[in-house]
Scaffold this motif. Structure first.
Motif, short mmCIF file in Angstrom:
data_model
loop_
_atom_site.label_atom_id
_atom_site.label_comp_id
_atom_site.label_asym_id
_atom_site.label_seq_id
_atom_site.Cartn_x
_atom_site.Cartn_y
_atom_site.Cartn_z
N UNK A 96 0.80 -1.22 0.00
CA UNK A 96 0.00 0.00 0.00
C UNK A 96 0.83 1.27 0.00
N UNK A 97 2.08 1.18 -0.46
CA UNK A 97 2.97 2.33 -0.49
C UNK A 97 3.29 2.70 -1.93
N UNK A 98 3.81 3.90 -2.12
CA UNK A 98 4.25 4.33 -3.45
C UNK A 98 5.67 4.86 -3.34
N UNK A 99 6.41 4.77 -4.44
CA UNK A 99 7.77 5.28 -4.47
C UNK A 99 7.74 6.81 -4.43
N UNK A 100 8.56 7.38 -3.57
CA UNK A 100 8.67 8.83 -3.45
C UNK A 100 9.66 9.35 -4.49
N UNK A 101 9.23 10.22 -5.41
CA UNK A 101 10.15 10.74 -6.42
C UNK A 101 11.40 11.39 -5.82
N UNK A 102 11.30 12.00 -4.65
CA UNK A 102 12.46 12.67 -4.04
C UNK A 102 13.51 11.67 -3.58
N UNK A 103 13.16 10.37 -3.52
CA UNK A 103 14.11 9.35 -3.09
C UNK A 103 14.46 8.39 -4.23
N UNK A 104 14.30 8.84 -5.47
CA UNK A 104 14.63 8.03 -6.64
C UNK A 104 15.74 8.71 -7.42
N UNK A 105 16.80 7.96 -7.70
CA UNK A 105 17.91 8.48 -8.50
C UNK A 105 18.35 7.41 -9.49
N UNK A 106 18.81 7.84 -10.66
CA UNK A 106 19.38 6.91 -11.63
C UNK A 106 20.51 7.62 -12.36
N UNK A 107 21.52 6.84 -12.76
CA UNK A 107 22.64 7.44 -13.46
C UNK A 107 23.76 6.44 -13.67
N UNK A 108 24.89 6.93 -14.14
CA UNK A 108 26.07 6.11 -14.39
C UNK A 108 26.57 5.55 -13.06
N UNK A 109 26.73 4.24 -12.98
CA UNK A 109 27.06 3.61 -11.71
C UNK A 109 28.54 3.81 -11.38
N UNK A 110 28.80 4.64 -10.38
CA UNK A 110 30.16 4.90 -9.92
C UNK A 110 30.13 5.18 -8.43
N UNK A 111 31.29 5.14 -7.80
CA UNK A 111 31.38 5.44 -6.37
C UNK A 111 30.94 6.87 -6.09
N UNK A 112 31.37 7.79 -6.95
CA UNK A 112 31.02 9.20 -6.77
C UNK A 112 29.52 9.42 -6.89
N UNK A 113 28.91 8.77 -7.87
CA UNK A 113 27.46 8.89 -8.05
C UNK A 113 26.73 8.40 -6.80
N UNK A 114 27.13 7.24 -6.28
CA UNK A 114 26.49 6.72 -5.07
C UNK A 114 26.65 7.66 -3.90
N UNK A 115 27.86 8.18 -3.72
CA UNK A 115 28.13 9.10 -2.62
C UNK A 115 27.27 10.36 -2.74
N UNK A 116 27.29 10.98 -3.91
CA UNK A 116 26.61 12.26 -4.07
C UNK A 116 25.10 12.13 -3.94
N UNK A 117 24.52 11.07 -4.50
CA UNK A 117 23.08 10.89 -4.42
C UNK A 117 22.64 10.58 -2.98
N UNK A 118 23.40 9.73 -2.30
CA UNK A 118 23.05 9.41 -0.91
C UNK A 118 23.22 10.63 -0.02
N UNK A 119 24.30 11.36 -0.20
CA UNK A 119 24.56 12.55 0.62
C UNK A 119 23.43 13.57 0.44
N UNK A 120 23.01 13.74 -0.79
CA UNK A 120 21.92 14.69 -1.09
C UNK A 120 20.63 14.28 -0.40
N UNK A 121 20.28 13.00 -0.48
CA UNK A 121 19.03 12.55 0.13
C UNK A 121 19.10 12.55 1.65
N UNK A 122 20.26 12.19 2.20
CA UNK A 122 20.40 12.14 3.66
C UNK A 122 20.41 13.53 4.28
N UNK A 123 20.74 14.55 3.48
CA UNK A 123 20.77 15.91 4.00
C UNK A 123 19.39 16.55 4.06
N UNK A 124 18.40 15.91 3.46
CA UNK A 124 17.05 16.47 3.43
C UNK A 124 16.40 16.37 4.81
#
Length: 230
Positions: A96-124
């Protein structure tokens, strides 16, 4: 062709992948490592069940009490990433849940991409308590972001990743570092080569397919959803 290629293995299929129709027109034997969901012509393929793998992983996080789950996916022009997102959304929908657009990311899979996307979401102000991640290298970046914020992976923020079981990129030793959906890319390559040799040896037969299931291994990166701050 000039007759010096007996068969082809196609890697990294995308949506609207023109290589499949081209190879069918040429008539050379081929096997796709992966699938192209929108292909209208039959073709031979070997693929992991990406949708089921991420559906199962999402249910695992939901069973731990997580409701704010971020998805850090591969490029969603790629078929595997589309299927993984579909599995993620299917598991949420079943609860009964839906995916939150603010917590969805996609892109080139790299360590930097993972770091930046997680850091951005965790700072919210309202941050995910768990992440579902498309590769080990991305998960390492997510872990770095968690630790930079003074948090602990597995206690404050849970992480599940996909593990291709690469010999040079092992997921910990006896106890896995990351909880992961595991499917050997080496084994998929071996099966693809075997299938291609069979197609070359018996021309004119119907396309062959092989769907592999990923296993879910529990590591140190997941735990119960944290309770509200006192």
């Amino acid at each position: 062709t000039k007759g010096n290629v007996d068969g082809i293995i196609v890697h990294g299929p995308r949506m609207h992948d023109s290589r499949i129709s081209l190879l069918n027109d040429i008539g050379i034997p081929y096997v796709v490592h992966g699938r192209a969901s929108d292909a209208r012509e039959p073709y031979s393929w070997v693929d992991v069940n990406n949708m089921h793998a991420f559906e199962r992983a999402t249910h695992f996080l939901l069973d731990l009490g997580h409701r704010r789950i971020g998805l850090i996916n591969g490029q969603e022009s790629m078929d595997f990433a589309i299927r993984r997102r579909a599995g993620f959304e299917a598991a949420l929908g079943a609860r009964g849940l839906v995916a939150e657009p603010r917590w969805l990311r996609s892109g080139e899979m790299s360590e930097t991409f993972g770091h930046d996307m997680a850091r951005e979401m965790l700072a919210a102000p309202t941050a995910p308590t768990a992440f579902l991640v498309s590769s080990m290298i991305v998960a390492i970046g997510v872990r770095r972001a968690i630790e930079e914020l003074g948090l602990r992976m597995g206690r404050d923020v849970s992480v599940i990743t996909h593990d291709d079981v690469l010999s040079y990129f092992r997921n910990g030793a006896e106890v896995p570092l990351f909880t992961a959906t595991r499917s050997s890319v080496r084994e998929a390559g071996r099966l693809s080569a075997e299938m291609l040799l069979e197609l070359i040896a018996t021309p004119g037969g119907p396309p062959r397919t092989r769907l592999l299931e990923a296993e879910l291994t529990v590591g140190q990166s997941t735990g119960p959803a944290p309770g509200p701050a006192p």
